[in-house]
Design a protein around this motif. Sequence first.
Motif, mmCIF file in Angstrom:
data_model
loop_
_atom_site.group_PDB
_atom_site.id
_atom_site.type_symbol
_atom_site.label_atom_id
_atom_site.label_comp_id
_atom_site.label_asym_id
_atom_site.label_seq_id
_atom_site.Cartn_x
_atom_site.Cartn_y
_atom_site.Cartn_z
ATOM 1 N N LEU A 1 0.848 -1.168 0.068
ATOM 2 C CA LEU A 1 -0.104 0.024 -0.034
ATOM 3 C C LEU A 1 0.760 1.396 0.054
ATOM 4 C CD1 LEU A 1 -2.824 -0.930 2.301
ATOM 5 C CD2 LEU A 1 -2.898 -0.935 0.019
ATOM 6 N N GLU A 2 2.052 1.320 0.737
ATOM 7 C CA GLU A 2 2.922 2.400 0.751
ATOM 8 C C GLU A 2 3.627 2.639 -0.700
ATOM 9 O OE1 GLU A 2 5.820 1.947 3.471
ATOM 10 O OE2 GLU A 2 4.401 2.548 5.321
ATOM 11 N N ARG A 3 3.740 1.446 -1.187
ATOM 12 C CA ARG A 3 4.472 1.503 -2.812
ATOM 13 C C ARG A 3 3.388 2.155 -3.787
ATOM 14 N NH1 ARG A 3 8.459 1.773 -6.360
ATOM 15 N NH2 ARG A 3 8.034 0.723 -8.283
ATOM 16 N N ARG A 4 2.015 1.612 -3.337
ATOM 17 C CA ARG A 4 0.981 2.314 -4.336
ATOM 18 C C ARG A 4 0.870 3.804 -4.104
ATOM 19 N NH1 ARG A 4 -4.700 3.174 -3.665
ATOM 20 N NH2 ARG A 4 -5.799 2.890 -5.648
ATOM 21 N N HIS A 5 0.946 3.972 -2.600
ATOM 22 C CA HIS A 5 0.829 5.421 -2.610
ATOM 23 C C HIS A 5 1.837 6.219 -3.041
ATOM 24 C CE1 HIS A 5 0.192 9.271 -0.195
ATOM 25 N NE2 HIS A 5 1.394 9.217 0.051
ATOM 26 N N LEU A 6 3.090 5.792 -3.145
ATOM 27 C CA LEU A 6 4.275 6.221 -3.624
ATOM 28 C C LEU A 6 4.185 6.524 -5.156
ATOM 29 C CD1 LEU A 6 7.323 4.876 -1.822
ATOM 30 C CD2 LEU A 6 6.490 7.255 -1.420
ATOM 31 N N LEU A 7 3.563 5.475 -5.735
ATOM 32 C CA LEU A 7 3.326 5.656 -7.127
ATOM 33 C C LEU A 7 2.312 6.705 -7.646
ATOM 34 C CD1 LEU A 7 3.543 1.631 -8.006
ATOM 35 C CD2 LEU A 7 5.266 3.484 -8.840
ATOM 36 N N ALA A 8 1.272 6.610 -6.907
ATOM 37 C CA ALA A 8 0.221 7.652 -7.048
ATOM 38 C C ALA A 8 0.781 8.918 -6.998
ATOM 39 C CB ALA A 8 -1.008 7.335 -6.204
ATOM 40 N N GLU A 9 1.650 9.396 -5.537
ATOM 41 C CA GLU A 9 1.896 10.387 -5.486
ATOM 42 C C GLU A 9 3.085 11.055 -6.844
ATOM 43 O OE1 GLU A 9 2.994 14.171 -3.512
ATOM 44 O OE2 GLU A 9 1.235 12.538 -3.552
ATOM 45 N N ARG A 10 3.599 9.975 -7.299
ATOM 46 C CA ARG A 10 4.932 10.352 -8.245
ATOM 47 C C ARG A 10 4.125 10.705 -9.454
ATOM 48 N NH1 ARG A 10 8.484 5.604 -11.071
ATOM 49 N NH2 ARG A 10 6.345 5.030 -11.842
ATOM 50 N N GLU A 11 2.819 9.991 -10.014
ATOM 51 C CA GLU A 11 2.061 10.262 -10.888
ATOM 52 C C GLU A 11 1.478 11.445 -10.929
ATOM 53 O OE1 GLU A 11 0.683 9.259 -14.708
ATOM 54 O OE2 GLU A 11 2.227 8.225 -13.495
ATOM 55 N N ARG A 12 1.219 11.717 -9.661
ATOM 56 C CA ARG A 12 0.477 13.350 -9.423
ATOM 57 C C ARG A 12 1.378 14.422 -9.548
ATOM 58 N NH1 ARG A 12 0.320 17.228 -5.752
ATOM 59 N NH2 ARG A 12 1.684 16.043 -4.431
ATOM 60 N N LEU A 13 2.735 14.228 -8.965
ATOM 61 C CA LEU A 13 3.689 15.117 -9.150
ATOM 62 C C LEU A 13 3.960 15.179 -10.947
ATOM 63 C CD1 LEU A 13 6.038 14.202 -6.199
ATOM 64 C CD2 LEU A 13 4.353 16.238 -6.588
ATOM 65 N N HIS A 14 4.136 14.149 -11.391
ATOM 66 C CA HIS A 14 4.506 14.143 -12.861
ATOM 67 C C HIS A 14 3.370 15.034 -13.502
ATOM 68 C CE1 HIS A 14 6.273 13.142 -16.567
ATOM 69 N NE2 HIS A 14 4.960 12.416 -16.963
ATOM 70 N N GLY A 15 2.160 14.624 -13.115
ATOM 71 C CA GLY A 15 1.350 15.776 -13.940
ATOM 72 C C GLY A 15 1.193 16.750 -13.402
ATOM 73 N N GLU A 16 1.680 17.288 -12.330
ATOM 74 C CA GLU A 16 1.686 18.739 -11.870
ATOM 75 C C GLU A 16 2.756 19.257 -12.560
ATOM 76 O OE1 GLU A 16 0.770 22.264 -9.608
ATOM 77 O OE2 GLU A 16 -0.389 20.265 -10.104
ATOM 78 N N LEU A 17 4.076 18.380 -12.677
ATOM 79 C CA LEU A 17 4.994 18.954 -13.368
ATOM 80 C C LEU A 17 4.914 19.239 -14.927
ATOM 81 C CD1 LEU A 17 8.139 19.733 -13.413
ATOM 82 C CD2 LEU A 17 8.756 17.216 -13.998
ATOM 83 N N GLN A 18 4.130 18.346 -15.720
ATOM 84 C CA GLN A 18 3.672 18.651 -16.930
ATOM 85 C C GLN A 18 2.731 19.599 -17.094
ATOM 86 O OE1 GLN A 18 2.036 14.646 -17.795
ATOM 87 N NE2 GLN A 18 3.667 14.337 -19.236
ATOM 88 N N ARG A 19 1.831 19.900 -16.114
ATOM 89 C CA ARG A 19 1.012 21.235 -16.352
ATOM 90 C C ARG A 19 1.800 22.413 -16.085
ATOM 91 N NH1 ARG A 19 -1.737 24.786 -12.724
ATOM 92 N NH2 ARG A 19 -0.571 23.621 -10.880
ATOM 93 N N LYS A 20 2.673 22.256 -15.331
ATOM 94 C CA LYS A 20 3.743 23.380 -15.177
ATOM 95 C C LYS A 20 4.482 23.635 -16.439
ATOM 96 C CE LYS A 20 3.163 24.744 -10.641
ATOM 97 N NZ LYS A 20 2.380 25.835 -10.349
ATOM 98 N N VAL A 21 4.783 22.600 -16.783
ATOM 99 C CA VAL A 21 6.039 22.598 -18.056
ATOM 100 C C VAL A 21 4.784 23.265 -19.026
ATOM 101 C CG1 VAL A 21 6.987 21.352 -20.042
ATOM 102 C CG2 VAL A 21 7.487 20.954 -17.513
#
Length: 567
Positions: free
Chosen positions: A125-145
Amino acid sequence: MNPDPAPPVALVVDDEPVTRLMVKRALEKLGCAPVLDAPDGIAAQKILRERPDVALVLTDIMMPRMDGLELLRWGREAVPDAMWIVLSGLETFDSAVTAIRLGAFDFLPKSPHSEEMAVAVRNALERRHLLAERERLHGELQRKVRQLEETSEVLRRDLERAEVIQRALLPRSPPPMEGYCIQAVYRPGQHVGGDLYDVVRLGERHLAFYLADATGHGVTSAMLSVLFKQRLVLVDPATGIALPPAEVLAAVNRSICEAHAAPGLFLTAVFGLLDTGESSLTLASAGHPPVLHAREGRPTRLIRRTGPALGLAQDAQFGEERMQLLAGDRILLYTDGLLPSGSERELDLLQQVLERPLASAQEVMTDLHRQAPADADRDDVTILLIDAHAGASWFDNGAETPASDARGALRAGDEVVFYGETDHAAYVGLRGRATWMHCDAFHETALTVLDGGRRLVLDLSGCEYLDSTCLGTVHELVARGGVSLAGVAPAVRGLFEELSMQQVLDAIRDDLPAAPEMHPLGTASDHAAPQERILRAHEALSALSERNREEFKDVVESLRSEQGGPA
């Protein structure tokens, strides 16, 4: 243990009811809710389709209808956010390793201890949370870009518009000057720059000119140069008499100091007043690089600064240098982008280039840039060259030069319009394929020669093709009189014949001497001018024959409509 804000949904898949119940209760104690269960892969597929929010799947491998490996292959595609833990007996250990390769997070022995399950579930579950957070941050980074790219695009368009506005501040064509010719080359280091120049006729006998260079690069320096131009006063408001250069610089310096108090912002400038009646020149320099005065038979003279840069001290005083100009004298003004280091060696090189016969401003810039290091930071470059002899004047403001290559217009092989002269005639040449983009520079240079009462030779020895705008422009010039054509290739002559250009054919001469050394001219023009030139050229061709009138009818009507004239 659970980082999710809501309890994770879990699914247990096992064909043994006792194992299924034991694992289900263990998961509920670990905080999973609800915990769903299925006896085989087919039933698990149905649940996962209905509940895509399942966060954790614990599955046996050996099951009827669909085993755990097949379910895993399907599930990694269907519910990619779920974490998978495989329940494996000794007899299926190899299959469990295969499951890990397929994307399972972990495997547990059948009937796992509570401590083992707790660790595996927590880690999954922690791995799932980290993957989801990475995906969220990646999406946020793409939005910022994307936002930065959009902002960058807006800034790029704004800079391009600013460049257009800044170029509008530059003089488009030289004023008439009997007995003198002036050439200018302007190249901004970026979209916009801090260089500015102008040449203005004041009354019957005076010609004022200046060259200014604002500190720094980009928009800030451009705005400072605009402020300089806005505050510049050339004549006495009461009498209309041209002001002395020192007074002009002192006044604009006071005005700039009053308008801004930002540290580190200043301009260098040189201002000149040419008295054509007395053949005298008065110069004042505000912290600017030396002005060069070349005269045949004597060393080149350097006129250094006569006062400090503008914008540093409100009470600054400026001196003047006055000199007589003899026939053949040359005066060179330039901004510091021409000499990157400002060393004496570069000044010596500049003097050598200037002393060569018929060296144009373009030739001066080309030769000096050839000496500059390839990785040198590009600064704005402006050259103003005044010759005390009759000849064609021209300004090249680099409108056709890409911003990414401020030297692009000077590369060998790219030039189309050329100029040269002898004691008996001025030569304007066309090379390669000449199109409407080159017609403004071609036409204006030729008109300057003709207006000065000089004989004009259109040298087409290197011309392969003329589009209809160039053909019409050639006809207009020949129709004025005083124009001859030399070096006309058969293909170009065929174009003249096809369009019934009899006056042009009659102007072709085969007995003219070879053309002198020719120097490239820029093709700078504003946006409206080419349309007007295209219209006039096609109107000229249309008047030559009925065939031409029909051929160019649509072009003429369209251009007249765009300019608001009668179709």
